[in-house]
Write a protein that holds these residues in place. Sequence first.
Motif, PDB file in Angstrom:
ATOM      1  N   HIS A 254      36.847  22.458  -2.846  1.00 25.59           N
ATOM      2  CA  HIS A 254      37.045  21.005  -2.851  1.00 25.59           C
ATOM      3  C   HIS A 254      37.355  20.488  -4.255  1.00 25.59           C
ATOM      4  O   HIS A 254      37.114  19.317  -4.563  1.00 25.59           O
ATOM      5  CB  HIS A 254      35.814  20.295  -2.286  1.00 25.59           C
ATOM      6  CG  HIS A 254      35.622  20.497  -0.810  1.00 25.59           C
ATOM      7  ND1 HIS A 254      35.010  21.620  -0.289  1.00 25.59           N
ATOM      8  CD2 HIS A 254      35.997  19.735   0.256  1.00 25.59           C
ATOM      9  CE1 HIS A 254      34.984  21.520   1.028  1.00 25.59           C
ATOM     10  NE2 HIS A 254      35.580  20.403   1.378  1.00 25.59           N
ATOM     11  N   ASP A 255      37.858  21.383  -5.105  1.00 28.54           N
ATOM     12  CA  ASP A 255      38.293  21.038  -6.465  1.00 28.54           C
ATOM     13  C   ASP A 255      37.157  20.452  -7.301  1.00 28.54           C
ATOM     14  O   ASP A 255      37.344  19.520  -8.082  1.00 28.54           O
ATOM     15  CB  ASP A 255      39.471  20.052  -6.422  1.00 28.54           C
ATOM     16  CG  ASP A 255      40.207  19.977  -7.761  1.00 28.54           C
ATOM     17  OD1 ASP A 255      40.189  20.985  -8.504  1.00 28.54           O
ATOM     18  OD2 ASP A 255      40.770  18.910  -8.070  1.00 28.54           O
ATOM     19  N   ARG A 256      35.967  21.013  -7.146  1.00 25.66           N
ATOM     20  CA  ARG A 256      34.837  20.610  -7.983  1.00 25.66           C
ATOM     21  C   ARG A 256      34.444  21.784  -8.877  1.00 25.66           C
ATOM     22  O   ARG A 256      34.382  22.926  -8.421  1.00 25.66           O
ATOM     23  CB  ARG A 256      33.615  20.222  -7.137  1.00 25.66           C
ATOM     24  CG  ARG A 256      33.899  19.214  -6.018  1.00 25.66           C
ATOM     25  CD  ARG A 256      34.071  17.812  -6.525  1.00 25.66           C
ATOM     26  NE  ARG A 256      34.307  16.904  -5.420  1.00 25.66           N
ATOM     27  CZ  ARG A 256      33.352  16.217  -4.789  1.00 25.66           C
ATOM     28  NH1 ARG A 256      32.085  16.372  -5.162  1.00 25.66           N
ATOM     29  NH2 ARG A 256      33.653  15.410  -3.805  1.00 25.66           N
ATOM     30  N   GLY A 257      34.192  21.499 -10.133  1.00 25.16           N
ATOM     31  CA  GLY A 257      33.687  22.520 -11.044  1.00 25.16           C
ATOM     32  C   GLY A 257      32.184  22.398 -11.191  1.00 25.16           C
ATOM     33  O   GLY A 257      31.579  21.425 -10.737  1.00 25.16           O
ATOM     34  N   ILE A 258      31.544  23.398 -11.805  1.00 24.75           N
ATOM     35  CA  ILE A 258      30.098  23.342 -12.007  1.00 24.75           C
ATOM     36  C   ILE A 258      29.754  23.638 -13.466  1.00 24.75           C
ATOM     37  O   ILE A 258      30.426  24.407 -14.136  1.00 24.75           O
ATOM     38  CB  ILE A 258      29.339  24.314 -11.080  1.00 24.75           C
ATOM     39  CG1 ILE A 258      29.758  25.773 -11.343  1.00 24.75           C
ATOM     40  CG2 ILE A 258      29.531  23.952  -9.622  1.00 24.75           C
ATOM     41  CD1 ILE A 258      28.896  26.776 -10.583  1.00 24.75           C
ATOM     42  N   LEU A 259      28.715  22.988 -13.937  1.00 22.31           N
ATOM     43  CA  LEU A 259      28.087  23.285 -15.221  1.00 22.31           C
ATOM     44  C   LEU A 259      26.691  23.788 -14.912  1.00 22.31           C
ATOM     45  O   LEU A 259      25.932  23.126 -14.199  1.00 22.31           O
ATOM     46  CB  LEU A 259      28.014  22.034 -16.102  1.00 22.31           C
ATOM     47  CG  LEU A 259      29.327  21.306 -16.408  1.00 22.31           C
ATOM     48  CD1 LEU A 259      29.058  20.078 -17.271  1.00 22.31           C
ATOM     49  CD2 LEU A 259      30.309  22.229 -17.084  1.00 22.31           C
ATOM     50  N   VAL A 260      26.331  24.960 -15.421  1.00 20.50           N
ATOM     51  CA  VAL A 260      25.057  25.600 -15.067  1.00 20.50           C
ATOM     52  C   VAL A 260      24.102  25.565 -16.244  1.00 20.50           C
ATOM     53  O   VAL A 260      24.475  25.859 -17.384  1.00 20.50           O
ATOM     54  CB  VAL A 260      25.282  27.063 -14.624  1.00 20.50           C
ATOM     55  CG1 VAL A 260      23.949  27.726 -14.268  1.00 20.50           C
ATOM     56  CG2 VAL A 260      26.242  27.123 -13.438  1.00 20.50           C
ATOM     57  N   GLY A 261      22.854  25.198 -15.966  1.00 21.49           N
ATOM     58  CA  GLY A 261      21.797  25.231 -16.970  1.00 21.49           C
ATOM     59  C   GLY A 261      20.598  25.998 -16.462  1.00 21.49           C
ATOM     60  O   GLY A 261      20.293  25.968 -15.262  1.00 21.49           O
ATOM     61  N   ASP A 262      19.909  26.705 -17.347  1.00 21.17           N
ATOM     62  CA  ASP A 262      18.722  27.496 -17.010  1.00 21.17           C
ATOM     63  C   ASP A 262      17.513  26.840 -17.682  1.00 21.17           C
ATOM     64  O   ASP A 262      17.448  26.752 -18.906  1.00 21.17           O
ATOM     65  CB  ASP A 262      18.896  28.928 -17.510  1.00 21.17           C
ATOM     66  CG  ASP A 262      17.800  29.878 -17.043  1.00 21.17           C
ATOM     67  OD1 ASP A 262      16.725  29.387 -16.645  1.00 21.17           O
ATOM     68  OD2 ASP A 262      18.017  31.099 -17.089  1.00 21.17           O
ATOM     69  N   SER A 263      16.557  26.385 -16.876  1.00 22.81           N
ATOM     70  CA  SER A 263      15.374  25.721 -17.431  1.00 22.81           C
ATOM     71  C   SER A 263      14.306  26.708 -17.864  1.00 22.81           C
ATOM     72  O   SER A 263      13.307  26.303 -18.463  1.00 22.81           O
ATOM     73  CB  SER A 263      14.779  24.756 -16.407  1.00 22.81           C
ATOM     74  OG  SER A 263      14.170  25.466 -15.341  1.00 22.81           O
ATOM     75  N   HIS A 264      14.465  27.991 -17.539  1.00 16.10           N
ATOM     76  CA  HIS A 264      13.496  29.035 -17.910  1.00 16.10           C
ATOM     77  C   HIS A 264      12.073  28.657 -17.462  1.00 16.10           C
ATOM     78  O   HIS A 264      11.111  28.849 -18.198  1.00 16.10           O
ATOM     79  CB  HIS A 264      13.522  29.276 -19.419  1.00 16.10           C
ATOM     80  CG  HIS A 264      14.872  29.681 -19.936  1.00 16.10           C
ATOM     81  ND1 HIS A 264      15.403  30.933 -19.735  1.00 16.10           N
ATOM     82  CD2 HIS A 264      15.811  28.977 -20.626  1.00 16.10           C
ATOM     83  CE1 HIS A 264      16.609  30.991 -20.289  1.00 16.10           C
ATOM     84  NE2 HIS A 264      16.885  29.822 -20.823  1.00 16.10           N
ATOM     85  N   GLU A 265      11.985  28.105 -16.239  1.00 17.49           N
ATOM     86  CA  GLU A 265      10.695  27.731 -15.636  1.00 17.49           C
ATOM     87  C   GLU A 265       9.962  26.638 -16.428  1.00 17.49           C
ATOM     88  O   GLU A 265       8.759  26.438 -16.258  1.00 17.49           O
ATOM     89  CB  GLU A 265       9.771  28.956 -15.505  1.00 17.49           C
ATOM     90  CG  GLU A 265      10.279  30.033 -14.568  1.00 17.49           C
ATOM     91  CD  GLU A 265      10.176  29.640 -13.103  1.00 17.49           C
ATOM     92  OE1 GLU A 265       9.567  28.598 -12.803  1.00 17.49           O
ATOM     93  OE2 GLU A 265      10.741  30.371 -12.270  1.00 17.49           O
TER      94      GLU A 265
END
Length: 335
Positions: free
Chosen positions: A89-100
Amino acid sequence: MATTIRQIASAAGVSVATASRALNGAPSVVDRTRERVLAAAALLDYTPSRLGRSLATGSTGNVGVILPDVTNPFYTSFLAELESVLGAHDRGILVGDSHESSEQERALIRRMSGQVDALVLASSRLPDADIVAAAARLPVVLANRLLDGDAGDRLELPERLAQITLDIEPAFAEAVRHLHALGHRSVAYLDGPPQSWSGRQKMRSLERACRELRMPLAVAATATPDFVGGRRALASIDLTHTTAIIAFNDEIALGLLSALRDAGVEVPARMSVIGCDDSLPEGLAWPSLTTVDSSARTLGALTAAAIVEPKPHHTATVPTRLVVRDSTAEASVLS
């Protein structure tokens, strides 16, 4: 060098403004002109700039995704399905890791909020009030989490907050019944992070199922919900009275299997082990792990759907099931 809209306009013999309107589907552009602009764009291999589109429309086309542990294979499968559906659907993602870390999760929300159109909080470790505050600023989808009122709080939930949960109780009850049918008469549970909502659901499910079958339940904490945490947690288990262990997730179970092997405790002849998530690649666990299938890909697909087709106060539930493999067997007789 990327093709610019000015080059498209020049090739099509129109103004930059007309080329922009044609590429954005404006109805004011006549069909013949639009076709000429689109043909020039195709010839020059033009790719629209997300930054330019965001300045013009106020939409970034991106979704922020915050995970508690990006290395956990459960979230790898979840993220793969989420990205696949959103990408279609032409959406990109930005990923973040909270490390719990709840503090890190808050920081990631602040950092992402101005760069994305929506947020996905997977297994969020935040208090309810923080999640409600985030959803007041932009659409939020909670994956594997339900707001249930921390400390009795009664919060008005924003319309743009969607909640996708795992129906964990039936499968965990099935796991306990499976062990009981094999002759086990008590269960040890290796718990996950204390701030985990799904962890609380797993604990309640085990307590209820064990109470119904009159099976004592011993609970041991794990320092971290991963392989190392599972290895270290063996020291908390009373091996002289325990014949079956259920783990918060497959990573803990994998570490536990490793520690049991080092300790000379045979699985499943002496100890039965059950994990949760069905997230491990085939052949990684030895023996193959009996586990609860939490359908990470289904969770990802439903989360993506909640973004692509948002509905007010949307909720959905993913079913789970017990997958019996080789790490459970009839209970051994303890001397």
